[in-house]
Design an enzyme around this catalytic site. Structure first.
Site, PDB file in Angstrom:
ATOM      1  CG  ASP A  99      -0.222  -0.330   2.519  1.00 29.10           C
ATOM      2  OD1 ASP A  99       0.926   0.149   2.665  1.00 29.10           O
ATOM      3  OD2 ASP A  99      -0.780  -1.024   3.388  1.00 29.10           O
ATOM      4  CB  SER A 100       0.339   4.728   1.182  1.00 25.10           C
ATOM      5  OG  SER A 100      -0.051   4.374   2.498  1.00 25.10           O
TER       6      SER A 100
END
Lengths: 237, 237
Positions: free
Chosen positions: B14-15
């Site tokens: 993810d981020s």
């Protein structure tokens, strides 16, 4: 085995390019702003000059036949000269005229319809070598075991930077003049180049930051369609 | 168009993964030590959870048919949970049992001979999500325009980290327990997690440095044939 998901930026160069993931360097900075847009492929080879890179480049840049299967290189950054400008009898030395011919050859390899690696989507950015700080570099050379002679010369490296600019104009590709940017940033005082260099030859974080700014500015001016702000995420929610 | 020159490490997440080229992060650090050995392919997608990544992973990981043309992914780092653990009604929330099933599915996709993307050369490293510092994160949420409610919970994220470890044991893949490493490093004091986190959820330079050390240590222990010290340069003078 990664499928073809994103196009790519290829960085072709010597140790200055190879080190581009360290010190928040040029590879890391480009990879960050091009996240989810283009991959950065670091093809920096420590110690290499333009003579030695050509047979490697033949193996790492896809032929037209192979190109259908692999990511398109949208931007090819070519950055040599720091080793070519080593002074004889150093094995890395490449005479100035052959340095220019080699740079032209590398550009021809991707831009000529006659080339097996012709790649019409690839835009080339040619970088000049940074100025050498022989005050720092002679300290580094003396610290080697056994101690090494000074093998770089400030004025010689300047002529290689000028030659790269000449090739860029002749071949019609974008040039980032690292040499002049650093030289002017150091107030045209060789000792003050340490602001950008770790050892007189290689870049520190500030040096890479300046090169990153110059490359992205050049992309905006010359190849705006490939500027990171003008590209969308490949996969977006 | 880059030919197949080097094998690869794929970072899927993810981020926290997407940001891995910033702050001398996990992508930059791995790319640096694997220079001229393996490429690092950052496939971090900000905002994504394990539900949303599966259809993307189907597109970015080559099928067996495609694998002959593209770089082998030798190491696949899977790092999710920070968004799955968001609390309802947050759209990112994935129930714990489905989070586990999704992680198993991702591992199955590359490791089962029944899978179209079966890749016997790929070794998987599963990372647990970092602990959330809700003291920092609530400040970040309140600073949004309009202000946002707190959407993470310390104990909930802990259960997702435990679940990831459970999946790793069940599937027989290496696990890097980021959650426990950070929690112990912060002296088991939530406020002190700011040592590793910028905003309570994402990592700062020290956080990434710890994760890098744990990943390379795990590679040395579990998959030593792919440790950077045991690989040669693809092209060497």
């Amino acid at each position: 085995m990664a499928a073809y998901a994103q196009d790519a930026i290829m960085l072709l160069g010597d140790s200055i390019t190879q080190g581009g993931y360290e010190f928040n360097g040029i590879a890391a900075r480009l990879a960050h702003v091009y996240n989810r847009k283009m991959d950065v492929i670091n093809r920096g080879y420590s110690g290499y000059n333009t003579d030695w890179i050509i047979p490697v480049f033949e193996q790492i840049f896809a032929t037209q036949h192979e190109q259908q299967h692999v990511p398109k290189v949208r931007l090819l950054v070519i950055w040599f000269g720091a080793n070519d400008a080593a002074v004889p009898p150093k094995a890395q030395h490449v005479p100035l005229e052959r340095y220019k011919a080699n740079l032209s050859k590398l550009i021809w390899m991707v831009s000529s319809p006659e080339s097996p690696r012709y790649s019409p989507d690839t835009r080339v950015i040619l970088l000049t070598p940074p100025p050498v700080n022989t005050i720092q570099w002679s300290v580094r050379q003396a610290s080697k075991d056994p101690p090494q002679q000074l093998d770089r010369n400030f004025e010689v490296t300047r002529t290689y930077a000028e030659a790269a600019k000449e090739v860029g104009r002749k071949e019609g590709v974008a040039v980032v003049d690292v040499w002049t940017k650093f030289w002017e940033g150091a107030g045209k005082v060789e000792a003050d180049l340490k602001k950008y260099l770790t050892d007189g030859l290689h870049l520190n974080e500030e040096g890479y930051a300046v090169v990153f700014e110059e490359i992205t500015r050049t992309i905006a001016e010359r190849y705006p369609e490939y500027h990171h702000d003008n590209l969308r995420f490949v996969f977006a929610l």
